[in-house]
Design an enzyme around this catalytic site. Structure first.
Site, PDB file in Angstrom:
ATOM      1  N   ASP A 141       0.882  -1.186  -0.246  1.00 54.28           N
ATOM      2  CA  ASP A 141      -0.008  -0.056  -0.064  1.00 54.28           C
ATOM      3  C   ASP A 141       0.770   1.272   0.183  1.00 54.28           C
ATOM      4  O   ASP A 141       2.039   1.318   0.370  1.00 54.28           O
ATOM      5  CB  ASP A 141      -0.973   0.005   1.036  1.00 54.28           C
ATOM      6  CG  ASP A 141      -1.899  -1.201   1.193  1.00 54.28           C
ATOM      7  OD1 ASP A 141      -2.181  -1.581   0.177  1.00 54.28           O
ATOM      8  OD2 ASP A 141      -2.349  -1.542   2.311  1.00 54.28           O
TER       9      ASP A 141
HETATM   10  N1  URA Z   1      -1.151  -5.849   3.971  1.00 50.80           N
HETATM   11  C1  URA Z   1      -1.883  -4.772   3.999  1.00 50.80           C
HETATM   12  O1  URA Z   1      -2.808  -4.476   4.506  1.00 50.80           O
HETATM   13  N2  URA Z   1      -1.104  -3.646   3.234  1.00 50.80           N
HETATM   14  C2  URA Z   1       0.087  -3.986   2.862  1.00 50.80           C
HETATM   15  O2  URA Z   1       0.702  -3.136   2.035  1.00 50.80           O
HETATM   16  C3  URA Z   1       0.828  -5.362   2.633  1.00 50.80           C
HETATM   17  C4  URA Z   1       0.040  -6.095   3.323  1.00 50.80           C
END
Ligand code: URA
Length: 241
Positions: A103
């Protein structure tokens, strides 16, 4: 492979730019000056020189990035910088992409490559490649949370595979916990959704490892490095070439 294609893959410029380089007589193959862009090169055997410098052709490129916050795991985007923008122009190649997704606010280990087969192997649910994250959680993580992660959590559209959760420091007064979690899946917002299912929120998320790849403390956010020989060996079963 065509000479102009090879040179443009090796970052000598666009196809048009490398054509001018070739016609200007800058390129020698096995010692012979070549001025035709469509000259066929055997990149595995031929001695390739540009302006007297030997060029070693690599079919695939690998960079291990410590992803900073604020960049997205994509190859291009109209609004945000991408993880590919973290690369120095000398290290850029048009066909590079991130293996999987973190993310925008997640930091940590992200592999960038142009080896699509290997990326597929590393992200395929069948291969069960474990990813370990360290996180700051709003909420008091308990043994019951650990058990719930191990049992699998109902996330609405699916139940998560068993995940291992380690409790680090818990501040019951502030209601925050430091944890590590290891998951084999990589669905969208997976870790955040798993904690939400336990009525908690992920405040910070940082990926420490993916399969045999590990991030060390001395690689600063936004920096990247080549793979080590040990990592290369460990990635061979996944299609490293
Ligand atoms: N899980 C998440 O919620 N976000 C990420 O970036 C990676 C794994």
């Amino acid at each position: 492979m065509r000479l102009d294609k090879l040179l443009s893959h090796m970052n000598f410029g666009s196809r048009k730019e490398v054509k001018s380089l070739i016609s200007a007589g800058s390129v020698r193959i096995n010692g012979e000056q070549i001025t035709k862009a469509n000259f066929q090169v055997d990149e595995t055997k031929d001695l390739i020189e540009v302006d007297g410098q030997q060029i070693i052709y690599h079919k695939f490129i690998y960079w291990l990035l410590n992803k900073p916050q604020g960049v997205i795991s994509a190859t291009e985007d109209g609004r945000h910088h991408t993880v590919i923008d973290c690369l120095h122009p000398d290290d850029y190649r048009f066909d590079l992409f991130p293996v999987g997704r973190l993310d925008i606010d997640t930091t940590g280990l992200l592999l960038i490559t142009n080896n699509g087969q290997m990326a597929h192997q590393l992200t395929s649910p069948k291969k069960q490649v474990y990813k370990t994250y360290q996180a700051l959680i709003e909420g008091v993580v308990t043994k019951e949370t650990v058990e719930a992660f191990k049992a699998g959590l109902d996330l609405g559209d699916f139940t998560s595979q068993p995940a291992q959760l380690w409790i680090g420091e818990v501040d019951t007064e502030k209601g925050v916990s430091k944890i590590r979690v290891s998951i084999s899946e990589g669905k969208f917002h997976q870790v955040k959704r798993m904690f939400q299912a336990c009525q908690m929120e992920v405040l910070q998320l940082h990926r420490l490892s993916m399969g045999p790849l590990q991030l060390e403390d001395d690689l600063a956010l936004g920096d990247y490095r080549q793979l080590t020989q040990a990592e290369i060996e460990a990635l061979k079963p996944f299609g490293y070439e």
